[in-house]
Design a protein around this motif. Sequence first.
Motif, short mmCIF file in Angstrom:
data_model
loop_
_atom_site.label_atom_id
_atom_site.label_comp_id
_atom_site.label_asym_id
_atom_site.label_seq_id
_atom_site.Cartn_x
_atom_site.Cartn_y
_atom_site.Cartn_z
N GLU A 48 34.01 44.36 44.11
CA GLU A 48 34.26 44.86 45.47
C GLU A 48 35.62 44.39 45.96
OE1 GLU A 48 31.09 43.86 48.09
OE2 GLU A 48 29.62 45.16 47.10
N GLU A 49 35.94 43.13 45.71
CA GLU A 49 37.25 42.61 46.10
C GLU A 49 38.36 43.28 45.29
OE1 GLU A 49 40.21 40.24 47.97
OE2 GLU A 49 38.22 40.95 48.51
N ALA A 50 38.10 43.55 44.02
CA ALA A 50 39.09 44.24 43.19
C ALA A 50 39.41 45.61 43.76
CB ALA A 50 38.58 44.36 41.76
N VAL A 51 38.37 46.34 44.20
CA VAL A 51 38.57 47.66 44.80
C VAL A 51 39.39 47.53 46.08
CG1 VAL A 51 37.41 49.57 45.99
CG2 VAL A 51 36.54 48.74 43.79
N ARG A 52 39.07 46.54 46.90
CA ARG A 52 39.77 46.36 48.18
C ARG A 52 41.26 46.08 47.96
NH1 ARG A 52 41.20 42.92 52.26
NH2 ARG A 52 40.95 41.04 51.00
N GLN A 53 41.56 45.18 47.04
CA GLN A 53 42.95 44.85 46.77
C GLN A 53 43.69 46.01 46.11
OE1 GLN A 53 44.55 42.26 47.88
NE2 GLN A 53 42.75 41.18 48.67
N ALA A 54 42.99 46.73 45.23
CA ALA A 54 43.61 47.91 44.59
C ALA A 54 43.96 48.96 45.62
CB ALA A 54 42.67 48.47 43.53
N GLU A 55 43.10 49.14 46.62
CA GLU A 55 43.37 50.11 47.69
C GLU A 55 44.64 49.73 48.46
OE1 GLU A 55 39.77 50.18 49.90
OE2 GLU A 55 38.77 51.62 48.57
#
Length: 226
Positions: A48-55
């Motif tokens: 979930e954090e990976a998705v947030r930072q990727a966004e």
Amino acid sequence: MPLRIDAYREAEAALKCEQDAKEGIEQVFKLKDAMERAYGAQRRSQHEEAVRQAELAIAIAPHDHKMYSVRATAFYKFKKWKQCVDECLACARAVAVASPKVVERLVTNIDKQSSLDAKGKQVLRTDATSSPIGVITCGRLMTSKMGQLFVPALRYCERCDEAEAILRILGEESAEARVWVLGEVKRIEDLRQGKESGDAAFRRGKYHAAVALYSEALGIDAHADR
């Protein structure tokens, strides 16, 4: 007086250039930070954090393909197959925009496809020259790692024809992908055979046999529950 106005305009333009350069440098550092955090979260399986930072990174550099692959991996882990497919497509299309010569080489290689007839080659050529590039061309552009997310996710979205078309092409033109392609082809064949056998047993009223055959198919691929 005109000289003073010219000098003012030059100073104003120089100040704007300086501000733009400063903002550009800040964006570069923000991008670098977001990408590092995204990769770090991915390594720790904090998807979930990976998705947030990727966004955050994609908002700064929408044509950098790397962060789409981070999101695709996360969505695959979450079993969000459609989102995974969308991110894989976005990743490949970002590569196509950044490196159009790569797509040109794929178009050139179409005539080398011995497994395709003239109609099949034309379909592939249309797929590669459309805007944005089509699903099969996206699959051809992906690394083996991305392909191993993309093709199963397509299957889970009931887009089996596209998945099999990509596998046929990759099996012929990519030595790197050949091993996993052969494994995926066998998995699809085994799943299809298991489902057909289960369906046949069900139609004959042999429900215990049908359950056993469906269970065997799920043992091949637990996500193939359709």
